[in-house]
Design a protein around this motif. Structure first.
Motif, PDB file in Angstrom:
ATOM      1  N   LEU A  52      15.578  21.729  79.416  1.00  0.00           N
ATOM      2  CA  LEU A  52      14.787  22.964  79.433  1.00  0.00           C
ATOM      3  C   LEU A  52      15.172  23.844  80.613  1.00  0.00           C
ATOM      4  O   LEU A  52      15.218  25.072  80.503  1.00  0.00           O
ATOM      5  CB  LEU A  52      13.288  22.644  79.466  1.00  0.00           C
ATOM      6  CG  LEU A  52      12.705  22.062  78.185  1.00  0.00           C
ATOM      7  CD1 LEU A  52      11.261  21.637  78.393  1.00  0.00           C
ATOM      8  CD2 LEU A  52      12.806  23.070  77.041  1.00  0.00           C
ATOM      9  N   PHE A  53      15.443  23.223  81.749  1.00  0.00           N
ATOM     10  CA  PHE A  53      15.903  23.962  82.930  1.00  0.00           C
ATOM     11  C   PHE A  53      17.263  24.605  82.676  1.00  0.00           C
ATOM     12  O   PHE A  53      17.504  25.761  83.021  1.00  0.00           O
ATOM     13  CB  PHE A  53      15.977  22.995  84.118  1.00  0.00           C
ATOM     14  CG  PHE A  53      16.670  23.552  85.337  1.00  0.00           C
ATOM     15  CD1 PHE A  53      16.010  24.395  86.210  1.00  0.00           C
ATOM     16  CD2 PHE A  53      17.988  23.208  85.614  1.00  0.00           C
ATOM     17  CE1 PHE A  53      16.644  24.905  87.339  1.00  0.00           C
ATOM     18  CE2 PHE A  53      18.625  23.699  86.735  1.00  0.00           C
ATOM     19  CZ  PHE A  53      17.956  24.552  87.600  1.00  0.00           C
ATOM     20  N   PHE A  61      16.255  17.775  90.197  1.00  0.00           N
ATOM     21  CA  PHE A  61      16.301  16.630  89.291  1.00  0.00           C
ATOM     22  C   PHE A  61      16.925  15.362  89.869  1.00  0.00           C
ATOM     23  O   PHE A  61      16.924  14.334  89.200  1.00  0.00           O
ATOM     24  CB  PHE A  61      17.028  17.022  87.994  1.00  0.00           C
ATOM     25  CG  PHE A  61      16.274  18.058  87.222  1.00  0.00           C
ATOM     26  CD1 PHE A  61      15.202  17.696  86.429  1.00  0.00           C
ATOM     27  CD2 PHE A  61      16.616  19.391  87.329  1.00  0.00           C
ATOM     28  CE1 PHE A  61      14.479  18.650  85.740  1.00  0.00           C
ATOM     29  CE2 PHE A  61      15.902  20.355  86.634  1.00  0.00           C
ATOM     30  CZ  PHE A  61      14.829  19.988  85.840  1.00  0.00           C
ATOM     31  N   LEU A  62      17.454  15.423  91.065  1.00  0.00           N
ATOM     32  CA  LEU A  62      18.011  14.213  91.672  1.00  0.00           C
ATOM     33  C   LEU A  62      16.879  13.488  92.395  1.00  0.00           C
ATOM     34  O   LEU A  62      16.285  14.038  93.324  1.00  0.00           O
ATOM     35  CB  LEU A  62      19.135  14.578  92.643  1.00  0.00           C
ATOM     36  CG  LEU A  62      20.060  13.455  93.080  1.00  0.00           C
ATOM     37  CD1 LEU A  62      20.796  12.868  91.867  1.00  0.00           C
ATOM     38  CD2 LEU A  62      21.077  13.961  94.080  1.00  0.00           C
ATOM     39  N   PRO A  63      16.548  12.272  91.978  1.00  0.00           N
ATOM     40  CA  PRO A  63      15.436  11.563  92.613  1.00  0.00           C
ATOM     41  C   PRO A  63      15.742  11.228  94.077  1.00  0.00           C
ATOM     42  O   PRO A  63      16.900  11.117  94.473  1.00  0.00           O
ATOM     43  CB  PRO A  63      15.302  10.283  91.783  1.00  0.00           C
ATOM     44  CG  PRO A  63      16.395  10.273  90.790  1.00  0.00           C
ATOM     45  CD  PRO A  63      17.177  11.532  90.911  1.00  0.00           C
ATOM     46  N   LEU A  66      20.840  24.057  92.578  1.00  0.00           N
ATOM     47  CA  LEU A  66      19.440  24.106  92.140  1.00  0.00           C
ATOM     48  C   LEU A  66      19.093  22.916  91.261  1.00  0.00           C
ATOM     49  O   LEU A  66      18.022  22.311  91.398  1.00  0.00           O
ATOM     50  CB  LEU A  66      19.175  25.401  91.369  1.00  0.00           C
ATOM     51  CG  LEU A  66      19.126  26.682  92.175  1.00  0.00           C
ATOM     52  CD1 LEU A  66      19.065  27.890  91.249  1.00  0.00           C
ATOM     53  CD2 LEU A  66      17.932  26.675  93.118  1.00  0.00           C
ATOM     54  N   MET A  67      19.999  22.589  90.352  1.00  0.00           N
ATOM     55  CA  MET A  67      19.770  21.486  89.425  1.00  0.00           C
ATOM     56  C   MET A  67      19.547  20.178  90.192  1.00  0.00           C
ATOM     57  O   MET A  67      18.583  19.456  89.934  1.00  0.00           O
ATOM     58  CB  MET A  67      20.968  21.373  88.487  1.00  0.00           C
ATOM     59  CG  MET A  67      20.954  20.190  87.558  1.00  0.00           C
ATOM     60  SD  MET A  67      22.435  20.131  86.536  1.00  0.00           S
ATOM     61  CE  MET A  67      23.726  19.781  87.750  1.00  0.00           C
ATOM     62  N   VAL A 101      29.260  18.389  94.016  1.00  0.00           N
ATOM     63  CA  VAL A 101      28.041  19.037  94.513  1.00  0.00           C
ATOM     64  C   VAL A 101      26.947  17.999  94.678  1.00  0.00           C
ATOM     65  O   VAL A 101      26.260  17.950  95.702  1.00  0.00           O
ATOM     66  CB  VAL A 101      27.597  20.185  93.568  1.00  0.00           C
ATOM     67  CG1 VAL A 101      26.193  20.657  93.898  1.00  0.00           C
ATOM     68  CG2 VAL A 101      28.578  21.348  93.642  1.00  0.00           C
ATOM     69  N   GLY A 102      26.782  17.156  93.666  1.00  0.00           N
ATOM     70  CA  GLY A 102      25.747  16.136  93.735  1.00  0.00           C
ATOM     71  C   GLY A 102      25.964  15.123  94.838  1.00  0.00           C
ATOM     72  O   GLY A 102      25.016  14.571  95.382  1.00  0.00           O
TER      73      GLY A 102
END
Length: 195
Positions: free
Chosen positions: A9-10, A129-131, A124-125, A55-56
């Motif tokens: 959805l994001f 969303f990364l715990p 942003l993602m 990036v992550g």
């Protein structure tokens, strides 16, 4: 499953709304068709999964420490999109064989690497969303979902471009379509420069 739904959805409005990648793939789909555009699409998305993983895993933190690097990517990206716009503005006919070859795998990868919108979305993602207790498998999972979602979006944009072009096959209307896509890409390049 809840996290997957929330992530999709994001990503939906970000992946399916007009941006440098979507406009480029619609334009190349119109100009060369879906099949000829696939190498660029694969290049873009191989680069996507690599950059999303980077990036992550901390590239975003490095970008914060070196903001001029982000500025350089933005300027180079705008220049590359402007170059792509010029190829459409120079195209004279509806026959792609007369006006050059489509962008390939490397060009698609360069489009992602020089797309500052992609870096912002990825940052942003991951921030959302990364715990907190994440490890590299969480980063990979999110990067794969992000990449697959974008791949589908770009296929849709490519097909839409190809379908639009069916109505612009004669020389004069093909030229008008090339100019429209060229001006749109040039506008995206200016938007990228303005940050």
């Amino acid at each position: 499953m809840e996290m997957l739904i929330a992530l999709l959805l994001f990503l939906f409005p970000l992946a399916y709304s007009p941006g440098p990648g979507n406009i480029f793939f619609a334009a190349t789909g119109a100009r060369y068709g879906l099949r000829a555009t696939l190498p660029a699409n694969f290049g873009y998305h191989v680069a996507t999964i690599i950059v999303a993983g980077a990036v992550g895993l901390g590239f975003a933190a490095a970008m914060e420490q070196f903001p001029r690097l982000f500025d350089l990517i933005r300027v180079l990206g705008a220049a590359y999109v402007l170059y792509l716009a010029m190829t459409f503005l120079r195209a004279q006919s509806s026959d792609p064989a007369l006006d050059g070859v489509p962008v390939g795998f490397v060009g698609g990868a360069a489009l992602l690497a020089l797309n500052p919108k992609a870096y912002v979305i990825m940052t942003l993602m991951y921030s959302q969303f990364l715990p907190a207790s994440a490890d590299w498998t969480d980063v990979v999972w999110i990067a794969v979902i992000f990449t697959l979602n974008n791949f589908v979006a770009f296929l849709i944009w490519t097909i839409l471009g190809e379908r639009i072009a069916l109505h612009f096959r004669d020389g004069r209307s093909a030229r008008v379509l090339n100019i429209c896509f060229g001006v749109t890409l040039a506008s995206v390049a200016i938007w990228m420069l303005m940050g």
